[in-house]
Design a protein around this motif. Structure first.
Motif, PDB file in Angstrom:
ATOM      1  N   LEU A   1     -16.912  28.242   3.669  1.00  0.00           N
ATOM      2  CA  LEU A   1     -18.124  27.417   2.696  1.00  0.00           C
ATOM      3  C   LEU A   1     -17.753  26.154   2.072  1.00  0.00           C
ATOM      4  N   ALA A   2     -16.513  25.951   1.557  1.00  0.00           N
ATOM      5  CA  ALA A   2     -16.074  24.704   0.931  1.00  0.00           C
ATOM      6  C   ALA A   2     -15.826  23.777   1.833  1.00  0.00           C
ATOM      7  N   PHE A   3     -15.427  23.953   3.015  1.00  0.00           N
ATOM      8  CA  PHE A   3     -15.211  22.975   3.972  1.00  0.00           C
ATOM      9  C   PHE A   3     -16.568  22.523   4.250  1.00  0.00           C
ATOM     10  N   VAL A   4     -17.384  23.340   4.820  1.00  0.00           N
ATOM     11  CA  VAL A   4     -18.788  23.077   5.176  1.00  0.00           C
ATOM     12  C   VAL A   4     -19.523  22.311   4.391  1.00  0.00           C
ATOM     13  N   THR A   5     -19.532  22.573   3.093  1.00  0.00           N
ATOM     14  CA  THR A   5     -20.228  22.082   1.762  1.00  0.00           C
ATOM     15  C   THR A   5     -19.745  20.397   1.556  1.00  0.00           C
ATOM     16  N   ILE A   6     -18.480  20.496   1.515  1.00  0.00           N
ATOM     17  CA  ILE A   6     -17.903  19.050   1.430  1.00  0.00           C
ATOM     18  C   ILE A   6     -18.133  18.165   2.527  1.00  0.00           C
ATOM     19  N   PHE A   7     -17.889  18.585   3.747  1.00  0.00           N
ATOM     20  CA  PHE A   7     -17.934  18.105   4.847  1.00  0.00           C
ATOM     21  C   PHE A   7     -19.581  17.469   5.017  1.00  0.00           C
ATOM     22  N   ARG A   8     -20.480  18.278   4.832  1.00  0.00           N
ATOM     23  CA  ARG A   8     -21.813  18.359   5.208  1.00  0.00           C
ATOM     24  C   ARG A   8     -22.445  17.184   3.998  1.00  0.00           C
ATOM     25  N   GLU A   9     -22.290  17.382   3.043  1.00  0.00           N
ATOM     26  CA  GLU A   9     -22.670  16.419   1.595  1.00  0.00           C
ATOM     27  C   GLU A   9     -21.820  15.081   1.942  1.00  0.00           C
ATOM     28  N   SER A  10     -20.617  15.047   2.289  1.00  0.00           N
ATOM     29  CA  SER A  10     -19.776  13.860   2.251  1.00  0.00           C
ATOM     30  C   SER A  10     -20.538  13.032   3.618  1.00  0.00           C
ATOM     31  N   LEU A  11     -20.876  13.573   4.568  1.00  0.00           N
ATOM     32  CA  LEU A  11     -21.284  12.928   5.699  1.00  0.00           C
ATOM     33  C   LEU A  11     -22.761  12.452   5.540  1.00  0.00           C
ATOM     34  N   GLU A  12     -23.571  13.431   4.606  1.00  0.00           N
ATOM     35  CA  GLU A  12     -24.853  12.661   4.387  1.00  0.00           C
ATOM     36  C   GLU A  12     -24.860  11.378   3.574  1.00  0.00           C
ATOM     37  N   ILE A  13     -23.856  11.293   2.608  1.00  0.00           N
ATOM     38  CA  ILE A  13     -23.255  10.021   1.967  1.00  0.00           C
ATOM     39  C   ILE A  13     -23.048   9.089   2.772  1.00  0.00           C
ATOM     40  N   LEU A  14     -22.228   9.283   3.892  1.00  0.00           N
ATOM     41  CA  LEU A  14     -21.800   8.446   4.661  1.00  0.00           C
ATOM     42  C   LEU A  14     -23.131   7.840   5.669  1.00  0.00           C
TER      43      LEU A  14
END
Length: 231
Positions: free
Chosen positions: A116-129
């Motif tokens: 959950l932490a991995f997917v959340t951080i990866f998804r939101e960070s990828l949106e920022i990117l």
């Protein structure tokens, strides 16, 4: 700079909105060792985003016209799929909350919290990117400065969430998180269709949001009603 500040603040606030209440709850039920899974999952998600960002930065510099739309649309479509996966994980962890409330025994899984932490951080960070990419090639310093300011503002919001989450019922928090993620997923799905089929117009974005949001929202509400009826 203002745009990058707003985007960073919003996306990091979404991260904190999902992870902070869960971390607070684990602390409250004296499961502090499980907090390490959230931290390591978040760190792994951030590392994956950095690697993806380097590749995306080098790739998008060469993309022109519809090729760029195809890349952005496909990435947003992928993110909307990750949100579906997040919903499944959150549902499993919410069952752990119910088990603890009924038996006082924790049923949280280390793998579930890490994922959950991995997917959340990866998804939101990828949106920022995704939002940053067009600006990184032209205004690198201003974009990064705005991002740092936005992150700082989101930290203040995270502190407020921490203070309020300690007083809230965790079941209410999980329900809110699910509804919030459904809304974000529908928005991303609609935007991905608009990027992939720009000639259709804005109507396809609304259609995509409805196609994604209505069935998932119906299943979620049905599941919640069934749970309360059993109670």
């Amino acid at each position: 700079m203002i745009m990058s500040m707003i985007i960073t603040c919003r996306e990091f606030f979404e991260m904190f909105l999902i992870l902070v209440p869960l971390a607070v709850y684990l602390y409250k039920i004296n499961q502090k060792k499980l907090l390490r899974n959230i931290c390591t999952g978040g760190a792994a998600g951030l590392a994956a985003t950095l690697l993806t960002g380097i590749a995306a930065y080098n790739t998008t510099a060469k993309l022109k016209g519809y090729a760029n739309n195809l890349f952005m649309g496909s990435t947003m479509l992928f993110l909307s799929g990750l949100i579906l996966y997040s919903l499944v994980i959150i549902k499993k962890q919410s069952k752990g909350v119910q088990v603890y409330d009924d038996t006082m025994k924790s049923n949280f899984t280390s793998y579930g919290l890490f994922t959950l932490a991995f997917v959340t951080i990866f998804r939101e960070s990828l949106e920022i990117l995704i939002f940053f990419l067009p600006f990184l090639h032209t205004n690198l310093l201003q974009t990064i400065t705005g991002g740092v300011i936005g992150f700082s503002i989101s930290l203040i919001g995270a502190f407020l969430i921490f203070k309020s989450a300690a007083k809230l019922n965790i079941s209410i928090i999980f329900t809110f998180l699910n509804l919030f993620l459904i809304f974000i997923g529908a928005s991303l799905f609609g935007e991905s269709l608009l990027e992939l089929f720009p000639s259709v117009g804005n109507s396809i974005e609304l259609a995509g949001q409805l196609i994604y949001g209505i069935p998932i929202g119906f299943l979620f509400i049905k599941s919640e009603l069934r749970k309360y009826i059993k109670k």
